[in-house]
Design an enzyme around this catalytic site. Structure first.
Site, PDB file in Angstrom:
ATOM      1  N   ARG A   1       0.874  -1.189   0.028  1.00 35.92           N
ATOM      2  CA  ARG A   1       0.031  -0.174  -0.001  1.00 35.92           C
ATOM      3  C   ARG A   1       1.014   1.618   0.562  1.00 35.92           C
ATOM      4  O   ARG A   1       0.969   1.152   0.809  1.00 35.92           O
ATOM      5  CB  ARG A   1      -1.065   0.332   1.044  1.00 35.92           C
TER       6      ARG A   1
ATOM      7  N   ARG B   1      -0.608  -6.081   4.973  1.00 34.04           N
ATOM      8  CA  ARG B   1      -0.545  -5.663   3.677  1.00 34.04           C
ATOM      9  C   ARG B   1       1.108  -4.658   3.949  1.00 34.04           C
ATOM     10  O   ARG B   1       0.918  -3.981   5.412  1.00 34.04           O
ATOM     11  CB  ARG B   1      -0.958  -4.151   2.714  1.00 34.04           C
TER      12      ARG B   1
ATOM     13  N   GLU C   1     -11.486   5.354  -4.386  1.00 26.48           N
ATOM     14  CA  GLU C   1     -11.823   3.311  -4.740  1.00 26.48           C
ATOM     15  C   GLU C   1     -12.826   3.240  -6.177  1.00 26.48           C
ATOM     16  O   GLU C   1     -12.803   4.098  -6.801  1.00 26.48           O
ATOM     17  CB  GLU C   1     -12.885   3.650  -3.645  1.00 26.48           C
TER      18      GLU C   1
END
Length: 192
Positions: A48, A90, A56
């Site tokens: 990320r 992540r 999004e």
């Protein structure tokens, strides 16, 4: 005296820099504008991009941000400076392709917000203000909605499809796997 102060400051900072974990790998996937997959020790890891939040899926400029990230990183060797691991496992880090900082490039192109809730990076703040002032990318819209607000709105209005069965005698609804009913009702049920 001033020299002594710089010396002690250096002694404090060098261990932190040495402990900062980083790696180099090939970018093998783009999930969206701010999430990529990189080969690390012959395994794919999700990264990320630190300090930013891109639109999004379903938001304006989402696909543009994804394509932009892909054009800069996909198939290239990238350097990842790990900041932390998020709740999804992540890596959260700064990603560089050569000298280019992907987080900075996305904000500069108007394809990401500086995520001030998690980042105090003054460079990202400055670059976002510049992108806003020239109305580039998502800043060309009259009222762009930040992704964190979009996600929050989605959670509040999320619906799901379910099948329920009603028992006419007890007037009780049962899940579809329940064998105690004979009336079939199928309609969206609102959460929240």
């Amino acid at each position: 005296m001033k020299l002594l102060g710089h010396f002690f400051l250096t002694l404090l900072l060098v261990p932190q820099l040495l402990l900062a974990e980083s790696f180099v790998g090939k970018c093998i996937g783009i999930s969206d504008g701010d999430t990529i997959s990189v080969l690390r020790n012959q395994q794919s890891v999700r990264v990320r991009l630190e300090g930013i939040d891109s639109p999004e899926k379903g938001q304006d400029f989402s696909s543009v941000a994804t394509k932009f990230t892909s054009s800069l990183a996909f198939g290239h060797k990238v350097s990842v400076q790990i900041k932390e691991y998020d709740r999804y496992g992540r890596i959260v880090g700064r990603v560089f392709v050569g000298e280019k900082d992907l987080s900075r490039e996305l904000v500069k192109a108007g394809l990401a917000w500086h995520y001030k809730q998690y980042s105090s990076d003054k460079t990202l703040a400055t670059v976002e203000n510049q992108a806003r002032s020239i109305k580039v990318g998502l800043w060309s819209l009259p009222n762009p909605k930040p992704p964190w607000e979009y996600r929050m709105q989605g959670r509040q209005t999320q619906t799901f499809q379910t099948t329920l069965h009603g028992n006419t005698k007890s007037k009780v609804l049962h899940q579809s796997r329940c064998r105690l009913s004979h009336i079939h009702i199928s309609e969206p049920t609102r959460l929240g």
